[in-house]
Design an enzyme around this catalytic site. Sequence first.
Site, PDB file in Angstrom:
ATOM      1  N   ASN A   9      83.417 -39.456  92.781  1.00 57.54           N
ATOM      2  CA  ASN A   9      84.402 -38.375  92.721  1.00 57.54           C
ATOM      3  C   ASN A   9      85.776 -38.979  92.982  1.00 57.54           C
ATOM      4  OD1 ASN A   9      85.980 -36.132  93.004  1.00 57.54           O
ATOM      5  ND2 ASN A   9      84.933 -35.338  94.836  1.00 57.54           N
ATOM      6  N   TRP A  10      86.548 -39.095  91.915  1.00 61.34           N
ATOM      7  CA  TRP A  10      87.863 -39.737  92.042  1.00 61.34           C
ATOM      8  C   TRP A  10      88.888 -38.813  92.692  1.00 61.34           C
ATOM      9  CZ3 TRP A  10      88.436 -42.345  86.492  1.00 61.34           C
ATOM     10  CH2 TRP A  10      87.414 -43.307  86.350  1.00 61.34           C
ATOM     11  N   LYS A  11      88.523 -37.562  92.878  1.00 59.89           N
ATOM     12  CA  LYS A  11      89.429 -36.563  93.484  1.00 59.89           C
ATOM     13  C   LYS A  11      90.778 -36.572  92.744  1.00 59.89           C
ATOM     14  CE  LYS A  11      86.768 -36.720  97.683  1.00 59.89           C
ATOM     15  NZ  LYS A  11      86.691 -36.603  99.142  1.00 59.89           N
ATOM     16  N   HIS A  95      82.819 -28.167  95.970  1.00 59.94           N
ATOM     17  CA  HIS A  95      83.193 -29.266  96.870  1.00 59.94           C
ATOM     18  C   HIS A  95      83.917 -28.672  98.082  1.00 59.94           C
ATOM     19  CE1 HIS A  95      85.054 -32.822  98.508  1.00 59.94           C
ATOM     20  NE2 HIS A  95      84.181 -33.529  97.815  1.00 59.94           N
ATOM     21  N   GLU A  97      86.433 -29.521  99.648  1.00 60.20           N
ATOM     22  CA  GLU A  97      87.896 -29.456  99.547  1.00 60.20           C
ATOM     23  C   GLU A  97      88.332 -28.221  98.766  1.00 60.20           C
ATOM     24  OE1 GLU A  97      88.475 -33.467  98.108  1.00 60.20           O
ATOM     25  OE2 GLU A  97      87.795 -34.227 100.047  1.00 60.20           O
ATOM     26  N   GLY A 172      85.865 -38.819 103.903  1.00 61.51           N
ATOM     27  CA  GLY A 172      87.154 -39.498 104.000  1.00 61.51           C
ATOM     28  C   GLY A 172      87.534 -39.904 105.410  1.00 61.51           C
ATOM     29  N   SER A 211      81.721 -40.819 103.162  1.00 59.84           N
ATOM     30  CA  SER A 211      81.975 -42.214 103.558  1.00 59.84           C
ATOM     31  C   SER A 211      80.829 -43.152 103.161  1.00 59.84           C
ATOM     32  CB  SER A 211      82.282 -42.306 105.056  1.00 59.84           C
ATOM     33  OG  SER A 211      83.431 -41.537 105.370  1.00 59.84           O
ATOM     34  N   GLY A 232      83.308 -40.790  97.309  1.00 58.38           N
ATOM     35  CA  GLY A 232      84.734 -40.524  97.143  1.00 58.38           C
ATOM     36  C   GLY A 232      85.522 -41.828  97.110  1.00 58.38           C
ATOM     37  N   GLY A 233      86.146 -42.147  98.231  1.00 61.38           N
ATOM     38  CA  GLY A 233      87.063 -43.287  98.312  1.00 61.38           C
ATOM     39  C   GLY A 233      86.519 -44.574  97.714  1.00 61.38           C
TER      40      GLY A 233
HETATM   41  P1  13P Z   1      84.413 -40.115 100.789  1.00 62.64           P
HETATM   42  O1  13P Z   1      83.340 -40.999 100.177  1.00 62.64           O
HETATM   43  O2  13P Z   1      85.790 -40.600 100.543  1.00 62.64           O
HETATM   44  O3  13P Z   1      84.113 -39.804 102.215  1.00 62.64           O
HETATM   45  O4  13P Z   1      84.337 -38.708  99.991  1.00 62.64           O
HETATM   46  C1  13P Z   1      83.130 -38.066  99.830  1.00 62.64           C
HETATM   47  C2  13P Z   1      83.302 -36.941  98.899  1.00 62.64           C
HETATM   48  O5  13P Z   1      83.934 -35.950  99.212  1.00 62.64           O
HETATM   49  C3  13P Z   1      82.737 -37.062  97.551  1.00 62.64           C
HETATM   50  O6  13P Z   1      82.776 -35.858  96.867  1.00 62.64           O
END
Ligand code: 13P
Length: 250
Positions: A9-11, A95, A97, A172, A211, A232-233
């Site tokens: 997920n590149w957000k 998600h 967020e 994150g 994470s 994510g990251g």
């Molecule tokens: P991180 O891997 O950056 O913690 O993010 C997880 C996430 O929200 C994937 O959708």
Amino acid sequence: MRRPMVAGNWKMHGTRASVAALIKGLGKQALPGGVDVAVFPPGVYIDQAIKGLQDKKVAVGAQNCAVEQKQGALTGEVSPEQFADVGCKLVLVGHSERRQMGETNEMLNRKFAVAQAAGLVPVLCVGETLEQRQAGETLEVVGQQLGSIIEAFGVEVFAKAVIAYEPVWAIGTGLTATPQQAQDVHAAIRAQLAAKDPEVAKGVRLLYGGSVKAANAVELFGMPDIDGGLVGGASLDADEFGAICRAAGN
Ligand code: 13P
């Protein structure tokens, strides 16, 4: 057996140039044949990612979609049919967020349904906040998020969906759920599905997110009810993401 899946997920990250570099980096990765790999770029870079990854067997998905299946007068939204039209295969639904911005279970029920109607695979995201975990409410919260879909449409819809457990406190933050903490919630999710239909429960992929890194992926993915990750990251680094994909193939 369930085929593992690793999704990035590149957000809201990236530029045309950084997306090109990431695609190039992914192109150099040895991705394991037995793992479904997907990425979720920001909407404006979806076409670039689809074109750049078409020879790589990496599916591309959307991070969100409208509550309406088709095109229409909904300023600022993109419908699941439109995402499917440009070649998306999946869409994230709920998600944390987006839940934090006010998306309710009712809205997410609609998104889930219209995504499936448009031929996309919804990846339903569930997870508790730190306060909820500390109050001992984790399974209740996750159970309600999942139960909302089950009550609305029946458990059979999960034959063509994926579920991602993402504890909000691990997203994150560098704090990862321990493999056992994650496994406990995944087992509860599968049990909730199995109470209605054991076959559906056995087949559905349950991804862990929060994470995930190459350094913790092998241990997490080794748990019996963890079928891969939503990253994510670490998915913004092609080498790291490639290593996480390979961890799911072990
Ligand atoms: P991180 O891997 O950056 O913690 O993010 C997880 C996430 O929200 C994937 O959708």
